[in-house]
Design a protein around this motif. Sequence first.
Motif, PDB file in Angstrom:
ATOM      1  N   THR A  63      39.924  37.320  45.388  1.00 20.28           N
ATOM      2  CA  THR A  63      39.187  36.044  45.251  1.00 20.28           C
ATOM      3  C   THR A  63      37.875  36.129  45.914  1.00 20.28           C
ATOM      4  N   GLU A  80      37.227  28.150  46.905  1.00 17.74           N
ATOM      5  CA  GLU A  80      37.404  29.403  45.847  1.00 17.74           C
ATOM      6  C   GLU A  80      38.898  29.608  45.541  1.00 17.74           C
ATOM      7  N   GLU A  84      40.301  29.001  41.900  1.00 24.74           N
ATOM      8  CA  GLU A  84      40.677  30.293  40.964  1.00 24.74           C
ATOM      9  C   GLU A  84      42.344  30.462  40.884  1.00 24.74           C
ATOM     10  N   GLU A 127      37.907  32.111  34.943  1.00 26.83           N
ATOM     11  CA  GLU A 127      37.772  33.170  35.979  1.00 26.83           C
ATOM     12  C   GLU A 127      38.868  34.044  36.022  1.00 26.83           C
TER      13      GLU A 127
END
Length: 162
Positions: A63, A80, A84, A127
């Motif tokens: 990640t 994040e 994600e 993503e």
Amino acid sequence: MEMWDIYDSRGFKTGKIKKRTDILNSGEHHLATEVWIINDKSEILIQRRSSNREVLPNIWALTTGCMISGEDTLNGSIREVKEEIGISIKRDDLKFVRRIIRTDTIWDIYFVYKNVDLSKLILQAEEVSDVKLVSIEEFKDMLLLKKIFEYPEIYDVLSLIK
């Protein structure tokens, strides 16, 4: 438009802010993070980057993400990971491993020791296309086969897993 704080080669803010799309001058850097989520069996959570990603499409990786203006890598890591893969972590969960400066990016690498249920993850389709847990040996095999994103210091980081 995403904005970045600009740092010098020693990791200090310069006071400049640029758009993500701007080209950085020599000696200018932006902050990014890489988060390794590791369970109690020392398995590493990796994610396959979406096929529509401009950089490294369909490649397995950890990640990662760039910090937006005003954000440090601790808060950016929390953001994040949530964006994600849908995992909520706290600042105390993040264990700083090392800083790597490469080209125009300052990468702060963190470990998070946490057991996760893959079936409960919420993947950000733009993503991430898939996730899985791999042992350290599987991770090394994937590196040798060029199935996971590799950088020069990755074996040093891998050796720090407890």
